[in-house]
Design a protein around this motif. Structure first.
Motif, PDB file in Angstrom:
ATOM      1  N   THR A   1      13.995   3.775   0.921  1.00 10.21           N
ATOM      2  CA  THR A   1      13.273   4.921   0.371  1.00 10.21           C
ATOM      3  C   THR A   1      14.165   5.650  -0.622  1.00 10.21           C
ATOM      4  O   THR A   1      15.374   5.438  -0.665  1.00 10.21           O
ATOM      5  CB  THR A   1      12.842   5.910   1.476  1.00 10.21           C
ATOM      6  N   ASN A   2      13.544   6.490  -1.401  1.00  8.20           N
ATOM      7  CA  ASN A   2      14.263   7.305  -2.361  1.00  8.20           C
ATOM      8  C   ASN A   2      15.117   8.324  -1.609  1.00  8.20           C
ATOM      9  O   ASN A   2      14.670   8.912  -0.645  1.00  8.20           O
ATOM     10  CB  ASN A   2      13.246   8.010  -3.257  1.00  8.20           C
ATOM     11  N   ASP A   3      16.341   8.522  -2.057  1.00  5.73           N
ATOM     12  CA  ASP A   3      17.192   9.559  -1.484  1.00  5.73           C
ATOM     13  C   ASP A   3      17.109  10.757  -2.419  1.00  5.73           C
ATOM     14  O   ASP A   3      16.092  11.409  -2.483  1.00  5.73           O
ATOM     15  CB  ASP A   3      18.624   9.034  -1.315  1.00  5.73           C
ATOM     16  N   ALA A   4      18.119  11.021  -3.198  1.00  2.26           N
ATOM     17  CA  ALA A   4      18.056  12.092  -4.187  1.00  2.26           C
ATOM     18  C   ALA A   4      17.476  11.584  -5.500  1.00  2.26           C
ATOM     19  O   ALA A   4      17.175  12.358  -6.387  1.00  2.26           O
ATOM     20  CB  ALA A   4      19.447  12.682  -4.419  1.00  2.26           C
TER      21      ALA A   4
ATOM     22  N   HIS B   1      16.719   2.574   6.128  1.00  2.00           N
ATOM     23  CA  HIS B   1      16.512   2.649   7.577  1.00  2.00           C
ATOM     24  C   HIS B   1      16.465   1.220   8.093  1.00  2.00           C
ATOM     25  O   HIS B   1      15.648   0.418   7.637  1.00  2.00           O
ATOM     26  CB  HIS B   1      15.192   3.359   7.903  1.00  2.00           C
TER      27      HIS B   1
ATOM     28  N   SER C   1      21.046   5.109   6.373  1.00  2.00           N
ATOM     29  CA  SER C   1      22.250   5.146   5.547  1.00  2.00           C
ATOM     30  C   SER C   1      21.919   5.579   4.124  1.00  2.00           C
ATOM     31  O   SER C   1      21.007   5.036   3.500  1.00  2.00           O
ATOM     32  CB  SER C   1      22.904   3.772   5.498  1.00  2.00           C
ATOM     33  N   SER C   2      22.659   6.559   3.633  1.00  2.00           N
ATOM     34  CA  SER C   2      22.558   6.980   2.237  1.00  2.00           C
ATOM     35  C   SER C   2      23.469   6.089   1.418  1.00  2.00           C
ATOM     36  O   SER C   2      24.615   5.833   1.801  1.00  2.00           O
ATOM     37  CB  SER C   2      22.969   8.434   2.072  1.00  2.00           C
ATOM     38  N   CYS C   3      22.965   5.631   0.270  1.00  2.00           N
ATOM     39  CA  CYS C   3      23.718   4.698  -0.564  1.00  2.00           C
ATOM     40  C   CYS C   3      23.688   5.169  -2.013  1.00  2.00           C
ATOM     41  O   CYS C   3      22.634   5.547  -2.523  1.00  2.00           O
ATOM     42  CB  CYS C   3      23.112   3.307  -0.473  1.00  2.00           C
ATOM     43  N   ASP C   4      24.845   5.129  -2.688  1.00  2.00           N
ATOM     44  CA  ASP C   4      24.984   5.577  -4.068  1.00  2.00           C
ATOM     45  C   ASP C   4      25.078   4.383  -5.006  1.00  2.00           C
ATOM     46  O   ASP C   4      25.780   3.412  -4.732  1.00  2.00           O
ATOM     47  CB  ASP C   4      26.225   6.431  -4.239  1.00  2.00           C
TER      48      ASP C   4
ATOM     49  N   SER D   1      20.557   7.155  -5.991  1.00  2.00           N
ATOM     50  CA  SER D   1      20.802   6.952  -4.564  1.00  2.00           C
ATOM     51  C   SER D   1      19.523   6.554  -3.843  1.00  2.00           C
ATOM     52  O   SER D   1      18.425   6.887  -4.278  1.00  2.00           O
ATOM     53  CB  SER D   1      21.409   8.203  -3.931  1.00  2.00           C
ATOM     54  N   ILE D   2      19.701   5.820  -2.746  1.00  2.00           N
ATOM     55  CA  ILE D   2      18.606   5.402  -1.879  1.00  2.00           C
ATOM     56  C   ILE D   2      18.995   5.657  -0.432  1.00  2.00           C
ATOM     57  O   ILE D   2      20.169   5.869  -0.128  1.00  2.00           O
ATOM     58  CB  ILE D   2      18.257   3.905  -2.065  1.00  2.00           C
ATOM     59  N   THR D   3      18.010   5.618   0.457  1.00  2.00           N
ATOM     60  CA  THR D   3      18.246   5.660   1.902  1.00  2.00           C
ATOM     61  C   THR D   3      17.676   4.394   2.502  1.00  2.00           C
ATOM     62  O   THR D   3      16.572   3.981   2.144  1.00  2.00           O
ATOM     63  CB  THR D   3      17.582   6.890   2.550  1.00  2.00           C
TER      64      THR D   3
END
Length: 123
Positions: free
Chosen positions: A49-52, A72, A114-117, A68-70
């Motif tokens: 999913t979309n993060d920021a 799950h 997990s947040s990923c850049d 960034s993404i998240t």
């Protein structure tokens, strides 16, 4: 333990992405004091999913886009630990560094978020 089993949704074919790739590297220091990485690659499934999102950063010396993404997933990603660098996730041809992992193992069969850049910053 919570009564809601969120992993039922994580495994639903309407949501899951099966083409995620994790690059995990162990790191040791050799006799010359140089870090040596040994990487393994593992395919896994999760919900992305979309993060920021994509954010334009501007400073006096220039500008860049940070994305960034998240994710799950039941596959436990790592944001780095003793002897290991942060995992690199490849999704839709883009490379992301795992920057933050949250453990939700108390929900049903367990999962992590997990947040990923995005790598590299572009601009």
């Amino acid at each position: 333990m919570a009564l809601l089993d969120v992993t039922d949704i994580l495994l639903d074919v309407d949501f899951i992405n099966t083409g995620l790739i994790c690059e995990r590297a162990s790191q040791v220091v050799n006799e010359n004091g140089l870090a040596i990485n040994t990487a393994i690659t593992k395919k896994f499934a999760g919900i992305v999913t979309n993060d920021a999102g994509d954010i334009l950063q501007r400073i006096a010396t220039g500008e860049w886009i940070k994305g960034s993404i998240t994710i799950h997933t039941k596959f436990i990603l790592s944001d780095g630990s003793n002897g290991y660098t942060a995992d690199i996730v490849i999704w839709q041809g883009q490379r992301y560094t795992v920057s933050n992992t949250q453990n939700y193992s108390h929900f049903g069969r367990g999962f992590s978020a997990s947040s990923c850049d995005l790598i590299p910053l572009s601009g």
